[in-house]
Design a protein around this motif. Structure first.
Motif, PDB file in Angstrom:
ATOM      1  N   ALA A  50       0.862  -1.180   0.000  1.00 54.61           N
ATOM      2  CA  ALA A  50       0.000   0.000   0.000  1.00 54.61           C
ATOM      3  C   ALA A  50       0.896   1.227   0.000  1.00 54.61           C
ATOM      4  CB  ALA A  50      -0.912   0.001   1.225  1.00 54.61           C
ATOM      5  N   GLY A  51       0.524   2.225  -0.769  1.00 53.13           N
ATOM      6  CA  GLY A  51       1.338   3.432  -0.872  1.00 53.13           C
ATOM      7  C   GLY A  51       0.915   4.497   0.116  1.00 53.13           C
ATOM      8  N   THR A  52       1.304   5.706  -0.178  1.00 53.17           N
ATOM      9  CA  THR A  52       0.940   6.836   0.665  1.00 53.17           C
ATOM     10  C   THR A  52      -0.399   7.395   0.217  1.00 53.17           C
ATOM     11  OG1 THR A  52       2.014   8.470  -0.748  1.00 53.17           O
ATOM     12  CG2 THR A  52       3.385   7.426   0.945  1.00 53.17           C
ATOM     13  N   GLU A  53      -1.028   8.148   1.099  1.00 56.10           N
ATOM     14  CA  GLU A  53      -2.320   8.729   0.744  1.00 56.10           C
ATOM     15  C   GLU A  53      -2.194   9.776  -0.354  1.00 56.10           C
ATOM     16  OE1 GLU A  53      -4.480  10.003   4.227  1.00 56.10           O
ATOM     17  OE2 GLU A  53      -3.907   8.172   5.274  1.00 56.10           O
ATOM     18  N   SER A  54      -1.099  10.501  -0.380  1.00 51.92           N
ATOM     19  CA  SER A  54      -0.974  11.583  -1.354  1.00 51.92           C
ATOM     20  C   SER A  54      -0.556  11.107  -2.746  1.00 51.92           C
ATOM     21  CB  SER A  54       0.019  12.633  -0.855  1.00 51.92           C
ATOM     22  OG  SER A  54       1.283  12.037  -0.667  1.00 51.92           O
ATOM     23  N   LEU A  62       4.937  -0.265  -8.222  1.00 49.49           N
ATOM     24  CA  LEU A  62       3.831  -0.776  -9.052  1.00 49.49           C
ATOM     25  C   LEU A  62       4.353  -1.763 -10.093  1.00 49.49           C
ATOM     26  CD1 LEU A  62       1.518   2.288  -9.736  1.00 49.49           C
ATOM     27  CD2 LEU A  62       0.899   0.125  -8.635  1.00 49.49           C
ATOM     28  N   ALA A  63       5.486  -1.448 -10.692  1.00 55.87           N
ATOM     29  CA  ALA A  63       6.056  -2.342 -11.712  1.00 55.87           C
ATOM     30  C   ALA A  63       6.480  -3.674 -11.107  1.00 55.87           C
ATOM     31  CB  ALA A  63       7.242  -1.659 -12.389  1.00 55.87           C
ATOM     32  N   ALA A  64       6.803  -3.689  -9.836  1.00 55.47           N
ATOM     33  CA  ALA A  64       7.242  -4.923  -9.178  1.00 55.47           C
ATOM     34  C   ALA A  64       6.073  -5.820  -8.757  1.00 55.47           C
ATOM     35  CB  ALA A  64       8.086  -4.584  -7.951  1.00 55.47           C
ATOM     36  N   CYS A  65       4.855  -5.313  -8.855  1.00 47.15           N
ATOM     37  CA  CYS A  65       3.683  -6.094  -8.437  1.00 47.15           C
ATOM     38  C   CYS A  65       3.308  -7.143  -9.486  1.00 47.15           C
ATOM     39  CB  CYS A  65       2.485  -5.169  -8.216  1.00 47.15           C
ATOM     40  SG  CYS A  65       2.663  -4.065  -6.819  1.00 47.15           S
ATOM     41  N   ASP A  66       2.848  -8.289  -9.010  1.00 53.16           N
ATOM     42  CA  ASP A  66       2.310  -9.311  -9.910  1.00 53.16           C
ATOM     43  C   ASP A  66       0.918  -8.930 -10.369  1.00 53.16           C
ATOM     44  OD1 ASP A  66       4.555 -11.081  -9.680  1.00 53.16           O
ATOM     45  OD2 ASP A  66       3.823 -11.628  -7.693  1.00 53.16           O
ATOM     46  N   ALA A  67       0.191  -8.211  -9.519  1.00 51.10           N
ATOM     47  CA  ALA A  67      -1.164  -7.757  -9.827  1.00 51.10           C
ATOM     48  C   ALA A  67      -1.470  -6.552  -8.944  1.00 51.10           C
ATOM     49  CB  ALA A  67      -2.180  -8.861  -9.572  1.00 51.10           C
ATOM     50  N   THR A  68      -2.421  -5.724  -9.403  1.00 53.21           N
ATOM     51  CA  THR A  68      -2.905  -4.625  -8.573  1.00 53.21           C
ATOM     52  C   THR A  68      -4.404  -4.768  -8.403  1.00 53.21           C
ATOM     53  OG1 THR A  68      -3.052  -3.201 -10.515  1.00 53.21           O
ATOM     54  CG2 THR A  68      -1.089  -2.958  -9.139  1.00 53.21           C
ATOM     55  N   VAL A  69      -4.853  -4.413  -7.206  1.00 52.38           N
ATOM     56  CA  VAL A  69      -6.273  -4.482  -6.874  1.00 52.38           C
ATOM     57  C   VAL A  69      -6.693  -3.133  -6.293  1.00 52.38           C
ATOM     58  CG1 VAL A  69      -6.314  -6.980  -6.478  1.00 52.38           C
ATOM     59  CG2 VAL A  69      -5.760  -5.446  -4.585  1.00 52.38           C
ATOM     60  N   HIS A  70      -7.993  -2.871  -6.346  1.00 56.98           N
ATOM     61  CA  HIS A  70      -8.502  -1.626  -5.779  1.00 56.98           C
ATOM     62  C   HIS A  70      -9.865  -1.862  -5.147  1.00 56.98           C
ATOM     63  CE1 HIS A  70     -10.368  -1.587  -9.829  1.00 56.98           C
ATOM     64  NE2 HIS A  70     -11.392  -1.055  -9.171  1.00 56.98           N
ATOM     65  N   LEU A  71     -10.232  -0.943  -4.286  1.00 52.45           N
ATOM     66  CA  LEU A  71     -11.561  -0.935  -3.702  1.00 52.45           C
ATOM     67  C   LEU A  71     -12.441  -0.036  -4.561  1.00 52.45           C
ATOM     68  CD1 LEU A  71     -10.445  -0.491  -0.030  1.00 52.45           C
ATOM     69  CD2 LEU A  71     -11.739  -2.429  -0.887  1.00 52.45           C
ATOM     70  N   PRO A  72     -13.536  -0.556  -5.100  1.00 53.04           N
ATOM     71  CA  PRO A  72     -14.406   0.283  -5.923  1.00 53.04           C
ATOM     72  C   PRO A  72     -15.002   1.409  -5.071  1.00 53.04           C
ATOM     73  CG  PRO A  72     -15.045  -2.033  -6.064  1.00 53.04           C
ATOM     74  CD  PRO A  72     -14.015  -1.920  -4.997  1.00 53.04           C
ATOM     75  N   MET A  73     -15.053   2.593  -5.644  1.00 55.48           N
ATOM     76  CA  MET A  73     -15.600   3.760  -4.961  1.00 55.48           C
ATOM     77  C   MET A  73     -16.799   4.259  -5.761  1.00 55.48           C
ATOM     78  SD  MET A  73     -13.467   4.220  -2.387  1.00 55.48           S
ATOM     79  CE  MET A  73     -13.800   5.874  -1.860  1.00 55.48           C
ATOM     80  N   HIS A  74     -17.835   4.644  -5.064  1.00 59.43           N
ATOM     81  CA  HIS A  74     -19.020   5.197  -5.720  1.00 59.43           C
ATOM     82  C   HIS A  74     -19.027   6.711  -5.555  1.00 59.43           C
ATOM     83  CE1 HIS A  74     -20.641   1.253  -6.513  1.00 59.43           C
ATOM     84  NE2 HIS A  74     -20.319   0.916  -5.286  1.00 59.43           N
ATOM     85  N   GLY A  75     -19.631   7.405  -6.480  1.00 63.38           N
ATOM     86  CA  GLY A  75     -19.659   8.863  -6.426  1.00 63.38           C
ATOM     87  C   GLY A  75     -18.405   9.444  -7.029  1.00 63.38           C
ATOM     88  N   GLN A  76     -18.057  10.647  -6.591  1.00 61.24           N
ATOM     89  CA  GLN A  76     -16.915  11.355  -7.177  1.00 61.24           C
ATOM     90  C   GLN A  76     -15.609  11.053  -6.462  1.00 61.24           C
ATOM     91  OE1 GLN A  76     -18.082  15.448  -7.235  1.00 61.24           O
ATOM     92  NE2 GLN A  76     -19.527  15.145  -8.896  1.00 61.24           N
ATOM     93  N   ASN A  77     -15.656  10.496  -5.283  1.00 63.45           N
ATOM     94  CA  ASN A  77     -14.436  10.205  -4.543  1.00 63.45           C
ATOM     95  C   ASN A  77     -13.733   9.001  -5.148  1.00 63.45           C
ATOM     96  OD1 ASN A  77     -12.479  10.258  -2.610  1.00 63.45           O
ATOM     97  ND2 ASN A  77     -13.773   9.549  -0.955  1.00 63.45           N
ATOM     98  N   THR A  78     -12.405   9.096  -5.303  1.00 59.87           N
ATOM     99  CA  THR A  78     -11.654   7.978  -5.880  1.00 59.87           C
ATOM    100  C   THR A  78     -10.607   7.431  -4.923  1.00 59.87           C
ATOM    101  OG1 THR A  78     -10.073   9.503  -6.895  1.00 59.87           O
ATOM    102  CG2 THR A  78     -11.957   8.803  -8.255  1.00 59.87           C
ATOM    103  N   SER A  79     -10.559   7.940  -3.702  1.00 58.09           N
ATOM    104  CA  SER A  79      -9.577   7.424  -2.760  1.00 58.09           C
ATOM    105  C   SER A  79     -10.108   7.545  -1.339  1.00 58.09           C
ATOM    106  CB  SER A  79      -8.249   8.177  -2.891  1.00 58.09           C
ATOM    107  OG  SER A  79      -8.409   9.517  -2.482  1.00 58.09           O
TER     108      SER A  79
END
Length: 98
Positions: A50-54, A62-79
C-alpha cells in the motif's frame, strides 16, 4: 512479535518473490482489478503493498507487483485513507480464505 525495518523495498519484494509470494499492490490503475471480483490464489502467500495517501505506490513498486487491486468507490471520490483502505482490503482478501 518483532518487526523488521525495510530499508530497500524493491530488494524485499524480490526476496519475497523468490520465496514464492504473490506481490499484490493496492492501487487504482488502468490495469487493477476490483477486490470484489479479484480471486486470490489459495496456494501462495501474499505480500500486500500500500502506498501513501498523497501519491499512492511509486512507479517502481507498481512495476514490481504481480497484480494490482482496488476498492471500488461510488460517487466522485476515488480514494480513501490508506489505513482504512488497507483494513478493508485485508478483510476482503481474508474472507476469500474462509
Amino acid at each position: 512479535m518483532p518487526y523488521e525495518v525495510i530499508t530497500d523495498p524493491l530488494q524485499y519484494i524480490e526476496t519475497a518473490r523468490r520465496q514464492g509470494k504473490l506481490i499484490l499492490g493496492l492501487e487504482i490503475t488502468s490495469q487493477s482489478t476490483s477486490l470484489f471480483t479479484y480471486r486470490l490464489p489459495h496456494d501462495r502467500e501474499i505480500l500486500l503493498l500500500a502506498g501513501t495517501e498523497s501519491s499512492g505506490l511509486s512507479a517502481p513498486l507498481l512495476a514490481a507487483c504481480d497484480a494490482t487491486v482496488h476498492l471500488p468507490m461510488h460517487g466522485q471520490n476515488t480514494s480513501m485513507n490508506v489505513a482504512a483502505a488497507l483494513g478493508a482490503a485485508v478483510y476482503l482478501l481474508l474472507m476469500q480464505l474462509q
